[in-house]
Write an enzyme that holds these catalytic residues in place. Sequence first.
Site, PDB file in Angstrom:
ATOM      1  N   GLU A 166       0.815  -1.213   0.000  1.00 28.23           N
ATOM      2  CA  GLU A 166       0.000   0.000   0.000  1.00 28.23           C
ATOM      3  C   GLU A 166       0.853   1.270   0.000  1.00 28.23           C
ATOM      4  O   GLU A 166       0.366   2.349   0.346  1.00 28.23           O
ATOM      5  CB  GLU A 166      -0.940  -0.017   1.207  1.00 28.23           C
ATOM      6  CG  GLU A 166      -1.923  -1.171   1.175  1.00 28.23           C
ATOM      7  CD  GLU A 166      -2.804  -1.230   2.408  1.00 28.23           C
ATOM      8  OE1 GLU A 166      -3.715  -0.410   2.527  1.00 28.23           O
ATOM      9  OE2 GLU A 166      -2.562  -2.102   3.264  1.00 28.23           O
ATOM     10  N   SER A 185      -6.643  -2.453   1.596  1.00 24.92           N
ATOM     11  CA  SER A 185      -6.883  -1.861   0.270  1.00 24.92           C
ATOM     12  C   SER A 185      -7.340  -2.875  -0.776  1.00 24.92           C
ATOM     13  O   SER A 185      -7.111  -2.695  -1.961  1.00 24.92           O
ATOM     14  CB  SER A 185      -5.630  -1.127  -0.229  1.00 24.92           C
ATOM     15  OG  SER A 185      -5.390   0.007   0.559  1.00 24.92           O
ATOM     16  N   TYR A 219      -9.677   4.141  -4.812  1.00 22.99           N
ATOM     17  CA  TYR A 219      -8.670   5.188  -4.955  1.00 22.99           C
ATOM     18  C   TYR A 219      -8.700   5.987  -6.253  1.00 22.99           C
ATOM     19  O   TYR A 219      -8.093   7.045  -6.328  1.00 22.99           O
ATOM     20  CB  TYR A 219      -7.271   4.573  -4.758  1.00 22.99           C
ATOM     21  CG  TYR A 219      -7.128   3.965  -3.384  1.00 22.99           C
ATOM     22  CD1 TYR A 219      -7.224   4.750  -2.249  1.00 22.99           C
ATOM     23  CD2 TYR A 219      -6.928   2.598  -3.224  1.00 22.99           C
ATOM     24  CE1 TYR A 219      -7.115   4.204  -0.990  1.00 22.99           C
ATOM     25  CE2 TYR A 219      -6.816   2.038  -1.963  1.00 22.99           C
ATOM     26  CZ  TYR A 219      -6.912   2.847  -0.846  1.00 22.99           C
ATOM     27  OH  TYR A 219      -6.816   2.295   0.397  1.00 22.99           O
ATOM     28  N   ARG A 228     -12.009   3.200  11.319  1.00 20.40           N
ATOM     29  CA  ARG A 228     -13.162   3.113  10.427  1.00 20.40           C
ATOM     30  C   ARG A 228     -13.584   1.656  10.299  1.00 20.40           C
ATOM     31  O   ARG A 228     -12.747   0.790  10.014  1.00 20.40           O
ATOM     32  CB  ARG A 228     -12.810   3.667   9.042  1.00 20.40           C
ATOM     33  CG  ARG A 228     -14.042   3.970   8.181  1.00 20.40           C
ATOM     34  CD  ARG A 228     -13.685   4.223   6.729  1.00 20.40           C
ATOM     35  NE  ARG A 228     -13.468   2.967   6.035  1.00 20.40           N
ATOM     36  CZ  ARG A 228     -12.368   2.671   5.341  1.00 20.40           C
ATOM     37  NH1 ARG A 228     -11.372   3.535   5.256  1.00 20.40           N
ATOM     38  NH2 ARG A 228     -12.260   1.502   4.739  1.00 20.40           N
ATOM     39  N   ASP A 267     -15.977  -1.199   8.399  1.00 16.12           N
ATOM     40  CA  ASP A 267     -16.676  -1.466   7.139  1.00 16.12           C
ATOM     41  C   ASP A 267     -17.730  -2.551   7.360  1.00 16.12           C
ATOM     42  O   ASP A 267     -17.471  -3.541   8.061  1.00 16.12           O
ATOM     43  CB  ASP A 267     -15.685  -1.915   6.070  1.00 16.12           C
ATOM     44  CG  ASP A 267     -14.669  -0.826   5.731  1.00 16.12           C
ATOM     45  OD1 ASP A 267     -15.008   0.367   5.890  1.00 16.12           O
ATOM     46  OD2 ASP A 267     -13.543  -1.164   5.330  1.00 16.12           O
ATOM     47  N   GLU A 317     -14.453  -5.533   8.795  1.00 14.61           N
ATOM     48  CA  GLU A 317     -13.164  -5.292   9.432  1.00 14.61           C
ATOM     49  C   GLU A 317     -13.120  -3.879   9.983  1.00 14.61           C
ATOM     50  O   GLU A 317     -13.962  -3.042   9.656  1.00 14.61           O
ATOM     51  CB  GLU A 317     -12.013  -5.509   8.447  1.00 14.61           C
ATOM     52  CG  GLU A 317     -12.007  -4.576   7.256  1.00 14.61           C
ATOM     53  CD  GLU A 317     -10.825  -4.859   6.329  1.00 14.61           C
ATOM     54  OE1 GLU A 317      -9.687  -4.588   6.738  1.00 14.61           O
ATOM     55  OE2 GLU A 317     -11.047  -5.340   5.207  1.00 14.61           O
ATOM     56  N   ASN A 360     -10.442  -0.665  10.268  1.00 15.09           N
ATOM     57  CA  ASN A 360      -9.191  -0.075   9.785  1.00 15.09           C
ATOM     58  C   ASN A 360      -8.651   0.892  10.830  1.00 15.09           C
ATOM     59  O   ASN A 360      -9.298   1.900  11.136  1.00 15.09           O
ATOM     60  CB  ASN A 360      -9.448   0.693   8.482  1.00 15.09           C
ATOM     61  CG  ASN A 360      -9.961  -0.210   7.377  1.00 15.09           C
ATOM     62  OD1 ASN A 360      -9.190  -0.873   6.716  1.00 15.09           O
ATOM     63  ND2 ASN A 360     -11.270  -0.235   7.190  1.00 15.09           N
ATOM     64  N   GLY A 373      -7.486   5.527   5.163  1.00 17.01           N
ATOM     65  CA  GLY A 373      -6.881   6.377   4.146  1.00 17.01           C
ATOM     66  C   GLY A 373      -7.186   7.844   4.367  1.00 17.01           C
ATOM     67  O   GLY A 373      -8.253   8.208   4.879  1.00 17.01           O
TER      68      GLY A 373
END
Length: 307
Positions: free
Chosen positions: A15, A141, A210, A249, A251, A268, A270, A274
């Site tokens: 990443e 990612s 992205y 964060r 998801d 999951e 994070n 990002g």
Amino acid sequence: MTKHVAVLMGGLSAEREISLRSGEACAKALEEQGFQVSRVDAGHDVANVLAALKPDVAFNALHGKFGEDGCIQGALELLRIPYTHSGVLASSVAMKKDIAKTVMAAAGVPTPKGRVLHRLDAAKTHALPLPYVLKPVSEGSSFGVFIVSEGQEHPPQELWREDWTHGDMMLAEQFIAGRELTCAVMNDKALDVIEILAADGGWYDYHAKYAKGGSKHVLPANLKQNIYQEVQHLALEAHRALGCRGVSRADFRYDDRPGGTGELVVLEVNTQPGMTETSLVPEMAAYAGFSFGELVRWMVEDASCDR
């Protein structure tokens, strides 16, 4: 006195490119907020670089291996440099998707049913009844992720490749149809909920995450109030169960299709979300009234050791 912030970016993981983008965006915003900023491309010599720089704070904009898994956090603890985001243990646990699922389940946070297996075993025969998802246990990612669809005769044959770089252990999870949701936690409070729609109608893969225009973000998500509040509640419960700090964060998948299961599950958490121009956390923070500059300033002011 002006605080000196070392923005850790780039790094050694798959990443790296995203981390460079996140780091540069954060570095510019911190400079605009009046901080002295050093941009640090975190290689194997990062501890020596930081020891020489002697920053007041390390802003961790790294993603993936070494940056998100407790390694850089441990180095920063030894150097006694206050840092942003989660600490050693929370970072390590959240990065191991199978262990994170166990911890979250113990706290009453629903996750998809699944199992862990070696990638070569996953390549031989279907790991679960179709459809299911295969993902490396320690990647982000969407690297190395496969959606194994109904009617797919063989498991992903890419798993045999000698140049496979995403680790040998894979997590197979039941595929949850429906909507893709995400919710951030900041300062131990859940922000608002975004629904993510991939522009091509597919799933939220690397390109959708992205590329400009790769996805559409619906904020606030159009959900029944009780479901909206449950997403926020579960994001906060997952954050707390894993011991996260600063910003995280979570998801989700939510199956509200006609005749669907009604399941709402956490995929999951994070710990290093990002921070690019298309990223979700800055968008949620802006909706809550925090400019990008105010967000990164808060993260620096929240930094500490012993997280």
